[in-house]
Write an enzyme that holds these catalytic residues in place. Structure first.
Site: not given
Ligand SMILES: [Zn+2]
Lengths: 111, 153
Positions: B54, B68-71
């Site tokens: 990501r 905001v690291p996300h996945g």
């Protein structure tokens, strides 16, 4: 079929959705700069997976959107059918790949 | 965009008031470790790989010291948010090159009930655009303070 092949399939599915959803994520305010790099990573990963399994993945994705779904408390989170407990024990050891008899998706035990 | 309720997705066990990480990869791992410890994620490597990919798509830093690291991953069943604060800040390939001091990590399944994942990301982006909120979040020391800030509009 070892655990690692199932994990590669899961990574592939996660990547495919990430690519599909990238525009929506961009609209939220995130900067998306690496689409082509990610597509290359996707193809490199796909090349590592055996052809018949990859074919099965692509076919399931086309038909059901998700080819692999998690199983939690012995429930398939694709169609919510209860899976035989004995299968879960085998699946966690990673010796075999199991499919939901009801929806046909490949299963990944979360617990 | 309509604000989405975030409180129900925060967990006290997934709260770090003072992160140890000094690099981007360490920050991802430190936050992800909380999901693993609380069993929201069983296979850490699988999800770490997804988070790294990501970041390859584009840094999840929004600038101004926030990320905001996300996945979404096949390897979880719940939409959960972890919070971490770093006093020194972590280099996160932000477009403004500012070190990141505020982290919200969001991990979600592919098919989340009620399609709340994207609205949750959107709500976090909105909150983090607010300078006053960011300043207050940078002083948070307890989970209760975090919840009060997230809830109090
Ligand atoms: Zn099923």
């Amino acid at each position: 079929m070892g655990n690692s092949e199932l994990e590669q399939l899961i990574s592939l599915q996660d990547l495919d959705l990430m690519i599909e959803e990238s525009q929506e994520v961009e609209k939220l305010g995130f900067s998306i700069t690496g689409c082509s790099e990610l597509r290359i990573a996707r193809e490199e990963l796909a090349a590592k997976i055996s052809k018949p399994l990859l074919f099965r993945y692509e076919r399931l994705r086309k038909k059901l959107k998700r080819a692999i779904v998690p199983v939690k408390n012995d429930i398939c989170l694709g169609c919510f059918l209860h899976q035989p407990t004995a299968i879960g024990a085998q699946a966690r050891e990673g010796v075999d790949l199991f499919t939901c008899e009801n929806c046909g998706r490949m299963l990944y035990w979360l617990d | 965009m309509q604000r989405h309720e975030l409180r129900g997705h925060l967990r006290e066990a997934l709260f770090i008031p003072s992160m140890k990480a000094t690099t981007k990869d360490q920050a991802l791992e430190e936050l992800l470790d909380l999901f693993v410890a609380e069993r929201y994620v069983r296979n850490k490597q699988l999800v770490l790989e997804m988070l790294r990919q990501r970041e390859m798509l584009g840094s999840t830093s929004l600038g101004k010291g926030v990320a905001v690291p996300h996945g979404r991953t096949t390897a979880t069943a719940d939409v959960i948010i972890a919070f971490g604060r770093s006093e020194k800040g972590v280099h996160f390939d932000a477009s403004d090159e500012k070190p990141v001091t505020l982290f919200f990590m969001v991990i979600a399944p592919h098919n989340d009930e009620g399609n709340i994942y994207l609205p949750i990301l959107g709500s976090l982006v909105t909150i983090l655009k607010d300078t006053k909120k960011r300043n207050a979040l940078n002083k948070v020391t307890t989970f209760a303070e975090l919840v009060a800030l997230i809830d109090g509009e």
